[in-house]
Motif scaffolding. Structure first.
Motif, PDB file in Angstrom:
ATOM      1  N   PRO A   1       0.819  -1.216   0.000  1.00 30.81           N
ATOM      2  CA  PRO A   1       0.000   0.000   0.000  1.00 30.81           C
ATOM      3  C   PRO A   1       0.849   1.261   0.000  1.00 30.81           C
ATOM      4  O   PRO A   1       1.899   1.328   0.649  1.00 30.81           O
ATOM      5  N   ALA A   2       0.380   2.257  -0.745  1.00 32.02           N
ATOM      6  CA  ALA A   2       1.085   3.537  -0.820  1.00 32.02           C
ATOM      7  C   ALA A   2       0.064   4.653  -1.033  1.00 32.02           C
ATOM      8  O   ALA A   2      -0.961   4.458  -1.700  1.00 32.02           O
ATOM      9  N   ALA A   3       0.350   5.815  -0.467  1.00 30.35           N
ATOM     10  CA  ALA A   3      -0.474   7.001  -0.679  1.00 30.35           C
ATOM     11  C   ALA A   3       0.092   7.810  -1.834  1.00 30.35           C
ATOM     12  O   ALA A   3       1.319   7.890  -2.007  1.00 30.35           O
ATOM     13  N   PRO A   4      -0.761   8.421  -2.651  1.00 25.50           N
ATOM     14  CA  PRO A   4      -0.271   9.236  -3.770  1.00 25.50           C
ATOM     15  C   PRO A   4       0.508  10.460  -3.291  1.00 25.50           C
ATOM     16  O   PRO A   4       0.506  10.804  -2.101  1.00 25.50           O
ATOM     17  N   LEU A   5       1.152  11.118  -4.218  1.00 29.02           N
ATOM     18  CA  LEU A   5       1.821  12.383  -3.958  1.00 29.02           C
ATOM     19  C   LEU A   5       0.849  13.344  -3.271  1.00 29.02           C
ATOM     20  O   LEU A   5      -0.262  13.569  -3.743  1.00 29.02           O
ATOM     21  N   HIS A   6       1.284  13.930  -2.136  1.00 30.46           N
ATOM     22  CA  HIS A   6       0.431  14.865  -1.409  1.00 30.46           C
ATOM     23  C   HIS A   6       1.278  15.668  -0.434  1.00 30.46           C
ATOM     24  O   HIS A   6       2.443  15.343  -0.156  1.00 30.46           O
ATOM     25  N   ILE A   7       0.694  16.729   0.102  1.00 34.10           N
ATOM     26  CA  ILE A   7       1.318  17.513   1.168  1.00 34.10           C
ATOM     27  C   ILE A   7       1.012  16.806   2.481  1.00 34.10           C
ATOM     28  O   ILE A   7      -0.144  16.631   2.848  1.00 34.10           O
ATOM     29  N   TRP A   8       2.046  16.396   3.186  1.00 32.08           N
ATOM     30  CA  TRP A   8       1.828  15.605   4.395  1.00 32.08           C
ATOM     31  C   TRP A   8       1.206  16.447   5.498  1.00 32.08           C
ATOM     32  O   TRP A   8       1.484  17.648   5.625  1.00 32.08           O
ATOM     33  N   ASP A   9       0.375  15.799   6.295  1.00 35.96           N
ATOM     34  CA  ASP A   9      -0.218  16.459   7.457  1.00 35.96           C
ATOM     35  C   ASP A   9       0.868  16.800   8.471  1.00 35.96           C
ATOM     36  O   ASP A   9       1.953  16.214   8.479  1.00 35.96           O
ATOM     37  N   GLY A  10       0.540  17.728   9.373  1.00 32.84           N
ATOM     38  CA  GLY A  10       1.486  18.098  10.410  1.00 32.84           C
ATOM     39  C   GLY A  10       2.456  19.166   9.932  1.00 32.84           C
ATOM     40  O   GLY A  10       2.225  19.853   8.931  1.00 32.84           O
ATOM     41  N   ASP A  11       3.561  19.300  10.657  1.00 32.72           N
ATOM     42  CA  ASP A  11       4.501  20.375  10.386  1.00 32.72           C
ATOM     43  C   ASP A  11       5.795  19.891   9.753  1.00 32.72           C
ATOM     44  O   ASP A  11       6.816  20.578   9.796  1.00 32.72           O
ATOM     45  N   SER A  12       5.787  18.703   9.127  1.00 32.90           N
ATOM     46  CA  SER A  12       7.021  18.189   8.530  1.00 32.90           C
ATOM     47  C   SER A  12       7.448  19.002   7.317  1.00 32.90           C
ATOM     48  O   SER A  12       8.631  19.040   6.974  1.00 32.90           O
ATOM     49  N   GLY A  13       6.493  19.618   6.615  1.00 35.47           N
ATOM     50  CA  GLY A  13       6.800  20.375   5.406  1.00 35.47           C
ATOM     51  C   GLY A  13       7.066  19.518   4.192  1.00 35.47           C
ATOM     52  O   GLY A  13       7.475  20.019   3.143  1.00 35.47           O
ATOM     53  N   ILE A  14       6.812  18.208   4.289  1.00 35.69           N
ATOM     54  CA  ILE A  14       7.153  17.287   3.210  1.00 35.69           C
ATOM     55  C   ILE A  14       6.028  17.189   2.192  1.00 35.69           C
ATOM     56  O   ILE A  14       4.848  17.118   2.550  1.00 35.69           O
ATOM     57  N   VAL A  15       6.424  17.164   0.924  1.00 33.06           N
ATOM     58  CA  VAL A  15       5.506  16.893  -0.186  1.00 33.06           C
ATOM     59  C   VAL A  15       6.050  15.641  -0.882  1.00 33.06           C
ATOM     60  O   VAL A  15       7.157  15.649  -1.419  1.00 33.06           O
ATOM     61  N   ALA A  16       5.261  14.561  -0.845  1.00 32.45           N
ATOM     62  CA  ALA A  16       5.776  13.270  -1.329  1.00 32.45           C
ATOM     63  C   ALA A  16       4.645  12.267  -1.382  1.00 32.45           C
ATOM     64  O   ALA A  16       3.575  12.478  -0.790  1.00 32.45           O
ATOM     65  N   GLY A  17       4.868  11.153  -2.055  1.00 32.94           N
ATOM     66  CA  GLY A  17       4.057   9.975  -1.841  1.00 32.94           C
ATOM     67  C   GLY A  17       4.459   9.354  -0.514  1.00 32.94           C
ATOM     68  O   GLY A  17       5.431   9.778   0.126  1.00 32.94           O
TER      69      GLY A  17
END
Length: 235
Positions: free
Chosen positions: A32-48
């Motif tokens: 299982p994998a999530a598509p490319l997205h802006i991650w929740d929280g304050d990590s600042g990460i944009v990724a799958g």
């Protein structure tokens, strides 16, 4: 976590895009994998996101523009006691955590990997095969796949040349996504029913910090399974 199987990086080699990153992630279709997205929280990460282990294989840190991508290395048996390669990517992207600034002696703590990291206009190669190595990259076009960095890899070289030619010809970089799934180059795109290419991803970063990320996703047999395009500015 398995990881992207072939990736090319244009580092300060294109007049409009100081950073271009393009590659295919190959994986079991059942994982299982999530598509490319802006991650929740304050990590600042944009990724799958890999939903089994929780990490990622390729991402951009939105505040800083840090960009990281990892591949595994063929033929090395994974050790479940080793640290997660996805955790390495996560910490490098955020610039925080145990592995935010690794040195060569830290690298054997992970299963076999190759990695590109770009931060503040400087690019590095990190790998632990055949030996632990952290090496700055000169401006130019570089490529990695699932081979030790001292082993010639025709797939990586084909993608490197395609990216180099796109820059020289002034071709729209988005056309590289079509190259990644070309029918006449089965070495770049795997159409397996159990294991194959799950995503093709393109990252473009302009000199003023504008970022464009495109992800095309695939299911068993290489059938299209959706696409995501995101645009944002760093800082």
């Amino acid at each position: 976590m398995r990881s992207m199987c072939v990736v090319a990086l244009a580092h300060r080699a294109h007049p409009d895009w100081p950073l271009i990153l393009v590659g295919n992630r190959d994986e079991f279709h059942a994982r299982p994998a999530a598509p490319l997205h802006i991650w929740d929280g304050d990590s600042g990460i944009v990724a799958g996101r890999d939903l089994q282990a929780g990490g990622t294989w390729l991402g951009v840190h939105r505040p800083s523009g840090r960009t990281v991508v990892v591949t595994n290395v063929r033929g090395a048996m994974p050790d479940p006691a080793k640290e997660s390669r996805g955790a390495l990517v996560y910490d490098l992207l955020r610039g925080e955590g145990r592995f935010a600034a690794p040195d060569a002696q830290d690298l054997p703590r992970f299963n076999a990997f190759n990695l590109f990291a770009v931060d503040a206009g400087a690019a590095r190669l990190l790998t632990n095969r055949p030996v632990p190595l952290i090496m700055p990259l000169e401006p130019g076009v570089h490529a990695l796949a699932n081979e030790p960095v001292d082993t010639p890899c025709p797939r990586a070289e084909r993608l490197r040349r395609a990216l180099e030619m796109a820059g020289a010809a002034g071709t729209d970089p988005e056309k590289l996504l079509d190259t990644l799934m070309a029918e006449d180059d089965p070495g770049l795109f795997l159409r397996g029913d159990i294991y194959g290419t799950r995503a093709s991803t393109l990252v473009l970063v302009s000199a003023d910090g504008a970022v464009r990320m495109i992800e095309r996703r695939y299911e068993a047999g290489g059938r299209p399974a959706g696409a995501t395009a995101l645009e944002f500015h760093t800082g």
